[in-house]
Design a protein around this motif. Structure first.
Motif, short mmCIF file in Angstrom:
data_model
loop_
_atom_site.label_atom_id
_atom_site.label_comp_id
_atom_site.label_asym_id
_atom_site.label_seq_id
_atom_site.Cartn_x
_atom_site.Cartn_y
_atom_site.Cartn_z
N GLY A 63 0.82 -1.22 0.00
CA GLY A 63 0.00 0.00 0.00
C GLY A 63 0.85 1.26 0.00
O GLY A 63 0.39 2.33 -0.38
N CYS A 64 2.11 1.14 0.42
CA CYS A 64 3.04 2.29 0.42
C CYS A 64 4.25 2.02 -0.47
O CYS A 64 4.71 2.92 -1.17
CB CYS A 64 3.51 2.59 1.83
N SER A 66 6.60 -0.21 -3.37
CA SER A 66 6.48 -1.05 -4.56
C SER A 66 7.54 -2.14 -4.44
O SER A 66 8.56 -1.98 -3.78
CB SER A 66 6.67 -0.24 -5.84
N ALA A 72 2.43 0.74 -4.60
CA ALA A 72 2.32 2.19 -4.49
C ALA A 72 3.71 2.82 -4.53
O ALA A 72 4.71 2.17 -4.27
CB ALA A 72 1.62 2.55 -3.18
N TYR A 73 3.74 4.09 -4.83
CA TYR A 73 5.01 4.82 -4.90
C TYR A 73 5.10 5.89 -3.82
O TYR A 73 5.76 6.88 -3.97
CB TYR A 73 5.19 5.42 -6.30
#
Length: 141
Positions: A63-64, A66, A72-73
């Protein structure tokens, strides 16, 4: 060639295109299945790696972060964090969160046990050994 486009011509284009793309799909699938064992690092899959992957999923790390370009980035790419930083740094970093530094994004403290940290590090090591064709393109993720 005549200026009219007949039903017969359209049907032939449709069937020809369908056969062509079905054969292309099969050829690419065969090639992928032939190449995967050389690239996916399955020989190094252990119980610890599986437990680390479960921690990665349950705690929604993607979720945060990659991993191998997926996710996510918001936070750094972790596909090559193991060779860059090493296991002790990774464990210390996770345990030290959140740092409380103002103006910085903060990772939550998940309260992992030593075994869970070892499993998570084993998963990140396993991920770093997958042949990714030089992904990420930048050494710092």
């Amino acid at each position: 060639m005549s200026g009219t486009f007949t039903k017969s011509m359209a049907r032939n284009i449709f069937y020809g295109g369908t056969v062509f793309f079905a054969l292309l799909f099969l050829a690419l699938s065969f090639d992928t299945m032939k190449e995967l064992p050389k690239r996916d690092n399955r020989a190094n899959l252990t119980e610890s790696v599986i437990a680390g992957k479960k921690l990665w999923e349950v705690n929604n790390c993607i979720g945060c972060h990659s991993l191998l370009g997926e996710g996510a980035y918001f936070a750094p790419e972790l596909g090559n964090v193991y060779p860059r930083r090493g296991p002790e740094f990774i464990k210390a970093w996770i345990q030290a969160m959140p740092t409380g530094a103002p103006g910085r994004r903060q990772m939550p403290n998940f309260g992992f046990t030593d075994k869970e940290l070892d499993d998570l590090v084993a998963f990140l090591k396993y991920s770093s050994e997958i042949n990714t064709a030089n992904w990420p393109p930048n050494i710092e993720g």
